[in-house]
Design an enzyme around this catalytic site. Structure first.
Site, PDB file in Angstrom:
ATOM      1  N   CYS A 107      11.373  50.080  26.880  1.00 40.59           N
ATOM      2  CA  CYS A 107      11.073  48.823  27.570  1.00 40.59           C
ATOM      3  C   CYS A 107      10.859  49.079  29.071  1.00 40.59           C
ATOM      4  CB  CYS A 107      12.164  47.790  27.284  1.00 40.59           C
ATOM      5  SG  CYS A 107      11.641  46.110  27.684  1.00 40.59           S
ATOM      6  N   HIS A 211      12.439  47.695  21.633  1.00 45.23           N
ATOM      7  CA  HIS A 211      13.821  48.201  21.716  1.00 45.23           C
ATOM      8  C   HIS A 211      14.254  48.826  20.399  1.00 45.23           C
ATOM      9  CE1 HIS A 211      15.255  46.813  25.691  1.00 45.23           C
ATOM     10  NE2 HIS A 211      14.327  45.885  25.546  1.00 45.23           N
ATOM     11  N   GLU A 213      16.517  50.874  19.871  1.00 42.06           N
ATOM     12  CA  GLU A 213      17.981  51.036  19.775  1.00 42.06           C
ATOM     13  C   GLU A 213      18.635  49.844  19.065  1.00 42.06           C
ATOM     14  OE1 GLU A 213      16.373  49.886  22.323  1.00 42.06           O
ATOM     15  OE2 GLU A 213      17.630  48.951  23.859  1.00 42.06           O
TER      16      GLU A 213
END
Ligand code: MN
Length: 235
Positions: A107, A211, A213
């Protein structure tokens, strides 16, 4: 365990405190790396020491980059900026890039990678991008992908995820405008927004606008695995 040691950049909170979302640690650990927080600092020697010690760099998500760093004045719709973090991240990214050490930008991290290489950003896509845009700031759980991206089959990202179209989450109001030197676009959303970039002059320098993660799917797992594997080769 002697590594690989993966630096994780941190948020700059009001008052100068730092924080890192634990999901970043978890994904690095799951992929076999040893996470180390990189504090925000203006100390060039400290930054050089981290760049020497670490085998990989995870540039995490966060607020906006100061547009003066890509020669633009702030428009009204610019969000929060954190100058000390900008300094640390741009300096350490340049060192990692020079040293050919792996970098994964998430990001804001993609945006840092791009600006470090002389690229520019839309300070606010809704104010500055010509064309009809998707919703890139989702109101949905962070582990839920809300829009698709189309991946270039020639890219490193395609080799990693082995899919031409994947679903990603989206939490950004900025995006890449001009791509930085030695980087090319590896995926876009259907409205044309750049969703990932990678270098063709570096063994592993990849930035993604979403994202991974927060996503619990195969493409995200394989992306983190490929990143940590690349750091093991330089460790
Ligand atoms: Mn998006």
């Amino acid at each position: 365990m002697s590594g690989p040691f993966i630096g994780i950049t941190s948020r700059e909170l009001n008052g100068g405190e730092t924080s890192v979302q634990s999901v970043n640690f978890k994904r690095i650990v799951k992929a076999g790396g040893v996470p180390i927080i990189v504090p925000n600092t203006y100390d060039q020697e400290m930054i050089e020491a981290y760049a020497h010690l670490l085998h990989g760099l995870l540039l995490t998500g966060g607020p906006d980059i100061d547009p003066l760093l890509f020669d633009e004045e702030p428009i009204r719709d610019l969000g929060q900026i954190t100058p000390r973090r900008d300094f640390l991240e741009l300096e350490i990214t340049k060192l990692f890039y020079e040293k050919q050490k792996p970098i994964l930008g998430i990001c804001r991290g993609l945006q840092v990678l791009n600006v470090a290489q002389g690229g520019t950003l839309y300070q606010d896509i809704y104010a500055q991008y010509d064309g009809k845009l998707l919703k890139h700031r989702q109101n949905a759980p962070s582990n839920y992908g809300t829009h698709f991206i189309n991946i270039d089959k020639q890219s490193e990202l395609y080799k990693i995820v082995e899919q031409e179209k994947i679903r990603v989450n989206s939490y950004h109001h900025q995006a890449i405008k001009d791509v930085g030197q030695e980087f090319y676009v590896s995926s876009r959303s259907s409205d044309g927004i750049i969703e990932s970039i990678e270098s063709n002059a570096h063994p592993f320098a990849i930035g993604v606008q979403w994202h991974p993660e927060h996503l619990e799917d195969a493409p995200s797992d394989t992306l983190f695995a490929a990143f940590v594997k690349a750091t093991r080769e330089t460790a």
